[in-house]
Design a protein around this motif. Structure first.
Motif, PDB file in Angstrom:
ATOM      1  N   ILE A   1       0.852  -1.198   0.000  1.00  0.00           N
ATOM      2  CA  ILE A   1       0.000   0.000   0.000  1.00  0.00           C
ATOM      3  C   ILE A   1       0.889   1.250   0.000  1.00  0.00           C
ATOM      4  O   ILE A   1       0.601   2.235  -0.685  1.00  0.00           O
ATOM      5  N   ALA A   2       2.002   1.171   0.737  1.00  0.00           N
ATOM      6  CA  ALA A   2       2.901   2.334   0.818  1.00  0.00           C
ATOM      7  C   ALA A   2       3.419   2.708  -0.577  1.00  0.00           C
ATOM      8  O   ALA A   2       3.427   3.880  -0.959  1.00  0.00           O
ATOM      9  N   ARG A   3       3.816   1.701  -1.361  1.00  0.00           N
ATOM     10  CA  ARG A   3       4.358   1.956  -2.706  1.00  0.00           C
ATOM     11  C   ARG A   3       3.333   2.700  -3.570  1.00  0.00           C
ATOM     12  O   ARG A   3       3.661   3.647  -4.270  1.00  0.00           O
ATOM     13  N   LEU A   4       2.084   2.250  -3.475  1.00  0.00           N
ATOM     14  CA  LEU A   4       1.034   2.858  -4.305  1.00  0.00           C
ATOM     15  C   LEU A   4       0.660   4.251  -3.805  1.00  0.00           C
ATOM     16  O   LEU A   4       0.429   5.164  -4.591  1.00  0.00           O
ATOM     17  N   SER A   5       0.622   4.406  -2.484  1.00  0.00           N
ATOM     18  CA  SER A   5       0.152   5.698  -1.971  1.00  0.00           C
ATOM     19  C   SER A   5       1.202   6.806  -2.128  1.00  0.00           C
ATOM     20  O   SER A   5       0.874   7.978  -2.003  1.00  0.00           O
TER      21      SER A   5
END
Ligand code: ADP
Length: 331
Positions: free
Chosen positions: A105-109
């Motif tokens: 999720i961190a990569r996408l956000s």
């Protein structure tokens, strides 16, 4: 004999009619590929991606049709290439779910594209918006596309697709290629407002493929310029830069003589520049508009093209999905 052509998939969100950015950044490149013996192009109408920004169901339905007509009018030849609607090939969503197990999720956000859209629509910070690049990776990798013509705006998403391919290959032994951008001449078409890129979702930023000469003139007249009397180099950003980029695209042999030199000597006439540009752009659009009118009168032909396209896409998509499910322990 098995089809040994390289498959290339590219898509456009069904959020409105095509504009020059879509055409020069992607569609023209895809049309070029269809003429070569090496490639088999798949043109996707991305209706699911269109739902990541605020929309209404009636316009979505209409926009799917608009994009198909624009694709066909721009030169997509259903004998050589396929066009299909994303949601009708369900494998796209299923593979995206499987891919979502290898992305954080961190990569996408942290993606700039995600942050920009949240800024543009603060009320619409949805899971679907965050998930967009995962679905896009699925769109491309279902067809094992190695390289595709896309605009620079999609580069962060292509990087995610490469990361997913790599992780899937390492973890599950799949054979996904790491897709690269095929750079087209119009890989970055600027906005008419002078800020950012031309986009369907930014009012006043675009010229549609269906615009009349008067409309194009009216839109270009609004591009902000300067007095035209200062000397020096062309600014890096703003309306004058946008006009310059357009001029280079449409007057590849004369832009130095007709734009750069007059600008540098403080004698540029923007009204002349804008008029000649409008005429060049319109001349390229005339045959596209004529073809579109013919197609608008043949809805059953368009339906057939879409049915055939989905069938062809589904065949390949099913094979890839089955392979991945097996490798991931679902079979
Ligand atoms: P939009 O932002 O107008 O909704 P899409 O997201 O549907 O456009 O993009 C469809 C295709 O058109 C993608 O390949 C994208 O890279 C390309 N594209 C969109 N805008 C531009 C632009 N201004 N310059 C170059 N290519 C563009």
């Amino acid at each position: 004999m098995a089809n040994s052509k390289k498959r290339v998939l590219s898509g456009i969100r069904a959020t409105g009619r095509l504009h020059l950015g879509n055409y020069l950044g992607m569609v023209k490149g895809m049309i070029g590929l269809q003429e070569s013996k090496e490639y088999e192009p798949f043109f996707m109408v991305a209706d699911l991606h269109a739902m990541t920004t605020p929309y209404d169901p009636e316009s979505l339905r209409r926009n799917v049709r608009e994009v198909v007509l624009d694709y066909l009018a721009a030169g997509l030849n259903p004998e050589k290439a396929s066009v299909f609607v994303q949601s009708l090939v369900r494998e796209h969503v299923e593979l995206a779910y499987l891919f979502s197990t290898v992305v954080s999720i961190a990569r996408l956000s942290h993606l700039p594209t995600y942050k920009e859209k949240v800024k543009q629509y603060p009320e619409n910070n949805t899971l679907a918006l965050l998930y967009y690049p995962v679905l896009m990776a699925s769109d491309i990798l279902l067809y094992k596309t190695q390289a595709l013509p896309v605009g620079d705006d999609q580069l962060p998403h292509l990087e995610i697709a490469r990361e997913i391919a790599k992780k899937m290959n390492e973890k599950y032994g799949t054979d996904f290629p790491e897709p690269q951008q095929m750079k087209t001449e119009g890989h970055y078409v600027p906005s008419l407002t002078g800020e950012g890129k031309m986009s369907k979702s930014v009012e006043g930023s675009y010229i549609n493929l269906t615009d009349s000469l008067e409309e194009i003139k009216r839109k270009l007249a609004k591009v902000p310029t300067d007095s035209g009397t200062q000397r020096g180099s062309i600014p890096e950003i703003g309306g004058v830069r946008s006009l310059y980029v357009f001029y280079k695209l449409y007057f590849p042999d004369d832009f130095e003589e007709l734009f750069e030199k007059p600008y540098k000597s403080g004698r540029i006439r923007y009204d002349t520049i804008k008029n000649s540009l409008a005429e060049r752009i319109y001349n390229e659009l005339v045959p596209i508009q004529e073809k579109r009118r013919v197609l608008e009168a043949k809805p059953e032909h368009v339906d057939k093209v879409l049915i055939d396209g989905a069938e062809k896409a589904r065949k390949i998509a099913q094979l890839t999905l089955e392979e991945v499910k097996e490798k991931m322990g679902l079979k």
